[in-house]
Design an enzyme around this catalytic site. Sequence first.
Site, PDB file in Angstrom:
ATOM      1  N   GLY A  17       0.782  -1.241   0.000  1.00 44.73           N
ATOM      2  CA  GLY A  17       0.000   0.000   0.000  1.00 44.73           C
ATOM      3  C   GLY A  17       0.810   1.285   0.000  1.00 44.73           C
ATOM      4  N   SER A  18       2.055   1.236  -0.459  1.00 45.35           N
ATOM      5  CA  SER A  18       2.845   2.480  -0.417  1.00 45.35           C
ATOM      6  C   SER A  18       2.310   3.503  -1.432  1.00 45.35           C
ATOM      7  CB  SER A  18       4.331   2.192  -0.660  1.00 45.35           C
ATOM      8  OG  SER A  18       4.580   1.834  -1.992  1.00 45.35           O
ATOM      9  N   MET A  95      -3.641  -6.852  -7.349  1.00 46.20           N
ATOM     10  CA  MET A  95      -3.154  -7.974  -8.141  1.00 46.20           C
ATOM     11  C   MET A  95      -4.288  -8.876  -8.623  1.00 46.20           C
ATOM     12  SD  MET A  95      -0.150  -7.309  -8.604  1.00 46.20           S
ATOM     13  CE  MET A  95       1.264  -6.409  -8.000  1.00 46.20           C
ATOM     14  N   ARG A  96      -5.321  -8.239  -9.150  1.00 47.19           N
ATOM     15  CA  ARG A  96      -6.425  -8.977  -9.775  1.00 47.19           C
ATOM     16  C   ARG A  96      -6.733  -8.276 -11.076  1.00 47.19           C
ATOM     17  NH1 ARG A  96     -10.100 -12.523  -7.142  1.00 47.19           N
ATOM     18  NH2 ARG A  96     -11.895 -12.157  -8.455  1.00 47.19           N
ATOM     19  N   LEU A  98      -9.020  -6.885 -13.749  1.00 52.87           N
ATOM     20  CA  LEU A  98     -10.420  -6.471 -13.746  1.00 52.87           C
ATOM     21  C   LEU A  98     -11.153  -7.129 -14.918  1.00 52.87           C
ATOM     22  CD1 LEU A  98     -10.178  -2.620 -13.057  1.00 52.87           C
ATOM     23  CD2 LEU A  98     -10.300  -4.506 -11.405  1.00 52.87           C
ATOM     24  N   HIS A 114       2.173   1.100 -12.937  1.00 47.52           N
ATOM     25  CA  HIS A 114       2.901  -0.098 -13.354  1.00 47.52           C
ATOM     26  C   HIS A 114       4.398   0.199 -13.277  1.00 47.52           C
ATOM     27  CE1 HIS A 114       3.446  -3.891 -15.465  1.00 47.52           C
ATOM     28  NE2 HIS A 114       4.369  -3.287 -16.196  1.00 47.52           N
ATOM     29  N   GLU A 148      -7.618  -4.503 -22.074  1.00 44.47           N
ATOM     30  CA  GLU A 148      -6.359  -5.188 -22.332  1.00 44.47           C
ATOM     31  C   GLU A 148      -5.369  -4.811 -21.222  1.00 44.47           C
ATOM     32  OE1 GLU A 148      -3.413  -5.743 -26.157  1.00 44.47           O
ATOM     33  OE2 GLU A 148      -4.979  -4.228 -26.191  1.00 44.47           O
ATOM     34  N   ASP A 150      -2.636  -3.649 -18.813  1.00 48.63           N
ATOM     35  CA  ASP A 150      -1.452  -2.782 -18.894  1.00 48.63           C
ATOM     36  C   ASP A 150      -1.327  -2.037 -20.220  1.00 48.63           C
ATOM     37  OD1 ASP A 150      -0.679  -3.504 -16.329  1.00 48.63           O
ATOM     38  OD2 ASP A 150       0.607  -5.140 -17.009  1.00 48.63           O
ATOM     39  N   GLU A 179       7.286   6.226  -8.635  1.00 48.33           N
ATOM     40  CA  GLU A 179       5.845   5.909  -8.608  1.00 48.33           C
ATOM     41  C   GLU A 179       5.113   6.850  -7.656  1.00 48.33           C
ATOM     42  OE1 GLU A 179       4.685   1.783  -8.080  1.00 48.33           O
ATOM     43  OE2 GLU A 179       6.590   1.091  -8.885  1.00 48.33           O
TER      44      GLU A 179
END
Length: 205
Positions: A17-18, A95-96, A98, A114, A148, A150, A179
């Site tokens: 969660g950073s 990490m799912r 959609l 990303h 699609e 990323d 990031e």
Amino acid sequence: MSPKKRGKIAVLISGRGSNFKALHDAIRTGKMNAEMALVFSNKEDAPGLGIARQRGLETLYLNPKLFTSREDYDKAVIHQIRKRDIDLICLAGYMRVLTPLFCQQFKHRIMNIHPALLPSFPGLHVQQKAIDWGVRFSGATVHFVSEEVDMGPIILQAVVPVLQDDTEETLAARILVEEHKIYPEAARLFFEGRLEIRGRKVFIR
Ligand code: GAR
């Protein structure tokens, strides 16, 4: 959205969660005119959820195992997001993948961060992939989410050098610093109504 309205943001996380913290810090310090209305996770033990609770934010965990399909799970998440009248959804280490349904419901209102310079190195373990390819530069990308993975329209990127003695961890850490700068900046531009999408390109007004 109109730059005058105080927008609502939901952050979806699966781990540390950073990036969620960087987004929330931008709100706390007045750099972004928004309210963090929900921190959601598909992992009960995501450390980021604990941080969100400590910060007094509303959190929610939904157990994927209680749903019969990925689409049913996403329908439940969509319901929670709609209930709170969210303007922008930020995937931050979520990490799912959609479902198309989710992407269509919130077209151009979902962002992702990303840890590579897309369209190079989509997917997972991308810092190691950049090292293995021997590229001299990698970085971070904030983009709108499309069906699609990323591949949606790119909003902001930051470049970092790849050093000869880098490990996955050292490169990931160097990218993460960037990031934390570009994700809040992209969200701020969104809430200021300054992002215009034309085809697959994003223009910053
Ligand atoms: C970040 O490096 C983010 O770019 C990456 O996961 C990490 C989450 O860290 N996301 C992806 O790889 C998505 N494909 P955080 O939980 O500390 O924000």
